[in-house]
Every structure is written in structure tokens, then in C-alpha cells.
Design an enzyme around this catalytic site. Sequence first.
Site, PDB file in Angstrom:
ATOM      1  CB  SER A 200      -0.917  -0.008   1.225  1.00  0.00           C
ATOM      2  OG  SER A 200      -1.833   1.061   1.187  1.00  0.00           O
ATOM      3  CB  CYS A 325      -6.435  -1.569  11.453  1.00  0.00           C
ATOM      4  SG  CYS A 325      -5.492  -0.924  10.046  1.00  0.00           S
TER       5      CYS A 325
END
EC number: 2.8.1.7
Length: 384
Positions: A200, A325
Site C-alpha cells: 500500500s 486499524c
Amino acid sequence: MTQPAIYLDNNATTRVFPEVVAAMLPYFTEHFGNASSGHGFGAQAGLGLRKARLAVAALIGAASEQEILFTSGGTEANTTAIRSALAVQDGRREIIISAVEHPAILMLAADLEKTEGVRVHRIPVDHLGRLDLAAYRAALSDRVAVASIMWANNRYDLPVPQLAAEAHAAGALFHTDAVQAVGKLPMSLADTEIDMLSLSGHKFHGPKGVGALYLRKGVAFRPLLRGGKQERGRRAGTENVPALVGMGLAAEIVAARMAADLSRIATLRDWLESGILALGGCQRLGDPANRLANTCTLAFDRIDSEAVLTKLARAGIAISTGSACASGAMEPSHVTRAMAVPFTAAHGVVRFSLSADTTAAELSRVLAILPEILAELRPVPVTA
């Protein structure tokens, strides 16, 4: 006078390099064509994509830029890899993951288990976050379609090339979620048996919303998104050219600076960690011999990590309570539970993650402020 903020949450996301922002801008206003178009505007966009693909391939040591499939980020890449492996490995209805994967993997596995009857082997880790290799090997069989083991968590990194070779010996494909590892560890995928790897851009100073799936040449593949013929027919949807150009330049910059940056960052990390450990009442989490150079994860005994985060934030210092997260939950993360962190420290896990931007002066300020915060939060001993 207000002091500048200090950002020590670089495993959650990173500041986009100014050069990256500058490189992206022309693709909004001048080279704005669709890369699939046959005219000059499309050709300019296509050149930008090819340069980005080459840079990402070089960063991870891929054999060819054609092994890079652009995606919207790590979650899409992870989902694509596992669903593809199940689709192309006919008759194999089992997968292997670790107990400390990112929620993108854990929740996909749970969904496959519940709705499609896929058997999921969840391999435990020890108190240092090291994978139970005996359990991993025992789970491998001719029924396993894919083993998906994270290359690096927020606290440790694993011997992924070795795991890939062992998966291949059982006829299984191997995927690794390397979102936290790319740009922080040197890689040469061409010299490994890794079939698929997720990354990412925003984790290595590129923009958010773009990532890639490395797909080793010759590996059978089934697209997740169908429609147009973008990405050589492997991922439908018009490419986000400005952001992908930005990710490509970020990959170039990080690759050129990696050796020097990681050495300096590790030195700063060790100094910060030693200073905090010297305060007492905390322990280091993760394997000290195998972890990301930029990451210091600590567990404070009988102190709430959310309270530490809040007080540091008020002082202009940004850290994380383990993983962004999972932050906001009022219970220890799945990684903390998997590593069997003692109950009295499980709610006190904090993560300091540095970057090339981090300075010794910033860490000195953290070490000056933290003792007072911990003293305020630590329970007063009860005396007879």
C-alpha cells in the site's frame, strides 16, 4: 510559544513526500487522459503508469514490472490474492493464515469459512510474535490452496521466504501481506518462491487509496474485479493515474534512501526504547532480533494505553495504541491476545513508529514529557 507537533504513528500512515505531491499535480491538469485511450493524452498517462510500475517492481525486487498489478490498496490486494488462489487451485478448499494477520485477512477468512465452507487453519504465535513453525508445517497438505502469512506486523517480522518454499513443497500457493514491510525491509522477490504480495502506497510516503499486488510470472490468476481490460485484464477499473504516479516516485525515493534511513531510524528507535524502559513498569513486545527498524511497541503495567495516547496528544505528540486499524476498541487487540501479554499489561500497549522525518530532538521531548504522564496515570500503591 506552541511547539510543533510530533508524529510517531508512521505505521498507521506516513507524510507524503513533497516531491511526490509535485509529481502528481500535472496528472490532474495536463496529463489527465485515460491510460486506456489511444490518443496522446492517454499515452502520457500510460507512460506515467509504466514508470510507476517499474519503480514499485524495483522496490520489492520483482523480476519484471509486468508482475505488478495496481489496486486501490492493501485490502483489495489481500482479497484478490486469496480469492484467486481458491479459484485456481481446483479441489483445494483450505487456507492457512496466522493468528496475527491484519483484519482484512482475518475477516475475509472468517467469511470464507462461514459462507463458502472453506477450512481455515489459524497458526498461533509465541509471546514474541514468532510463528509456530511446527503448527504451520502440520497444516500444510494437498488440500491447502494458499498460505497467507503477514511479512511484518507492527511488532515483528517473519521468515516469509522460508514459509513460501515450504508451502510450495505441499503444492500450495503463498501470499504475504507486506503492507507494513515494503519500504522498511530490503526485498528481492525474484530470489524467493513468494507467489503474491500485497502493498500500500501510503505506508511509504505515497498517497492513500493506491497499492499493488505482486503476482509472480506464471502463477495462475482469477481477477476479482471484472469489466474493462485495465491492468492487462487482471483488474478492471480506470487507474488512478495521479496517485499511482505518486506511489511510484515514493517507491523510488524510499529505495534510494532505505539503507541509510533504516540505520539512522533504528538507532533513534533503540534510544527512545531504552529511555522508556528505564522508567520501569513496562515491557518491550516483539522479537528484538526480528522486528521493523522503525517500531517500538511497549506494554505499560496497570496503565490504560488510551489514557497515555490522550495525554500525549494534548502535548502535541501522536502515537498509537498498537494498531490504528483496531484502535478505539475497549479490549486488547487480537495481536496482543495472541502473544499472551499478561492481563495487567494487555490494556497498556502503545506503539511508537518512526520515519525518516523523525529527529532526536523530537524523541528527547517525548522522553521529557512521558515520565510525568505515567506518574499521573499509575495507580498509587496501597499502604497498610
